[in-house]
Every structure is written in structure tokens, then in C-alpha cells.
Design a protein around this motif. Structure first.
Motif, PDB file in Angstrom:
ATOM      1  N   THR A  18     -13.041   6.321   5.832  1.00  0.00           N
ATOM      2  CA  THR A  18     -12.895   7.306   6.913  1.00  0.00           C
ATOM      3  C   THR A  18     -11.659   7.045   7.768  1.00  0.00           C
ATOM      4  N   VAL A  25     -12.360  12.600   4.492  1.00  0.00           N
ATOM      5  CA  VAL A  25     -13.723  12.081   4.495  1.00  0.00           C
ATOM      6  C   VAL A  25     -13.979  11.547   5.894  1.00  0.00           C
ATOM      7  N   TRP A  85     -20.170  12.985  -3.087  1.00  0.00           N
ATOM      8  CA  TRP A  85     -20.315  14.359  -2.620  1.00  0.00           C
ATOM      9  C   TRP A  85     -21.784  14.707  -2.427  1.00  0.00           C
ATOM     10  N   ALA A  88     -22.959  13.249   0.754  1.00  0.00           N
ATOM     11  CA  ALA A  88     -22.481  14.072   1.877  1.00  0.00           C
ATOM     12  C   ALA A  88     -23.344  15.310   2.027  1.00  0.00           C
ATOM     13  N   SER A  92     -25.650  15.976   5.320  1.00  0.00           N
ATOM     14  CA  SER A  92     -25.274  17.129   6.151  1.00  0.00           C
ATOM     15  C   SER A  92     -26.493  17.947   6.533  1.00  0.00           C
ATOM     16  N   LEU A  98     -22.098  12.010   6.395  1.00  0.00           N
ATOM     17  CA  LEU A  98     -20.819  12.023   5.709  1.00  0.00           C
ATOM     18  C   LEU A  98     -20.358  13.456   5.475  1.00  0.00           C
ATOM     19  N   THR A  99     -19.073  13.689   5.644  1.00  0.00           N
ATOM     20  CA  THR A  99     -18.476  14.964   5.260  1.00  0.00           C
ATOM     21  C   THR A  99     -17.297  14.683   4.345  1.00  0.00           C
ATOM     22  N   VAL A 100     -17.223  15.441   3.271  1.00  0.00           N
ATOM     23  CA  VAL A 100     -16.131  15.304   2.306  1.00  0.00           C
ATOM     24  C   VAL A 100     -15.429  16.653   2.249  1.00  0.00           C
TER      25      VAL A 100
END
Length: 135
Positions: A18, A25, A85, A88, A92, A98-100
Motif C-alpha cells: 500500500t 492498492v 482481488w 479485496a 469491501s 483492501l481495495t485494488v
């Protein structure tokens, strides 16, 4: 004990990833988003990533075994990116995690996470096995 060490190392690797803004990410911390919440979010995401990698990753890798042979193992990068992914996507749903930004940046991030995990795995490997071989 191994699972806890694996989660802590994954959390560290996720934090390092990150810090690289080009990878898109990031971690969305628990509210109110202070340092403690960020650390707890990293540990929670790392635990979910370890579980996804252990359960779903094992099944996917067994099913994709012929592709491993055909691509000489390069499909592993895509599978690891998919697992990141997927983590993520799962986190979410909670409103944190996590965000990708893009799948392919997730593949690169998964590669960096794998390298960091490999380095720590080598460092933290039990030394008792080496002692037995020398005796």
C-alpha cells in the motif's frame, strides 16, 4: 502459531504494497481510521487473505495444475493476483479492507507480497531441521 506468524507477515507485506502508490492498492481502515484501526484492519485483511489463499487458493491451484505445467508456473502469478482481488472483494463488503484499482496491479502487488513472504519465510524458518542434518 504458524498461522499467526503468517498473518503478521502478510499484514506487513500488504502494508508495504500500500506504500507504493502506482499499484493502486490501498487499505480502508476501520472507523475512525487512526493508526490502531489501520493496524487492526491490516491484520484482519491479512487473516482473510491467508484463509482465502489456504482454502480457495489450494482448490484453484489443484484444478489449474495442467496450466502450471503448460505455462511453466507463470499462471501462478495470475492466480495469486486473483486471490488478492478476491480478498479485496470480500473485505469491501464490510465497508473496510483492501481495495485494488485494477486486476493487473493486483497481480503485481501479489508478486511483491509473495517475494516479501518468501524472504520472511526463509528468515523465520525453524533452525532445528538444520541442526538435525549436521548431527
Amino acid at each position: 502459531m504458524r498461522f499467526i506468524i503468517r498473518v503478521v507477515v502478510n499484514a506487513f507485506a500488504l502494508w508495504v504494497v500500500t506504500l507504493i502508490p502506482a499499484l493502486q492498492v490501498s487499505i480502508v481502515a476501520f472507523p475512525p481510521g487512526e493508526t490502531l484501526q489501520l493496524v487492526l484492519t491490516l491484520l484482519a485483511v491479512a487473516a482473510i487473505f491467508a484463509l482465502v489463499n489456504t482454502i480457495i487458493g489450494t482448490v484453484v491451484k489443484i484444478v489449474a495444475f495442467p496450466l502450471y505445467i503448460l505455462t511453466l508456473g507463470l499462471i501462478g502469478f495470475i492466480i495469486n493476483g486473483f486471490l488478492l482481488w478476491l480478498t479485496a472483494w470480500i473485505t469491501s463488503g464490510f465497508g473496510w479492507g483492501l481495495t485494488v484499482g485494477h486486476f493487473w496491479w493486483g497481480v503485481v502487488a501479489a508478486l511483491i507480497i509473495s517475494i516479501i513472504n518468501g524472504i520472511f519465510g526463509f528468515i523465520l524458518r525453524p533452525q532445528a531441521k538444520k541442526q538435525r542434518r549436521r548431527d
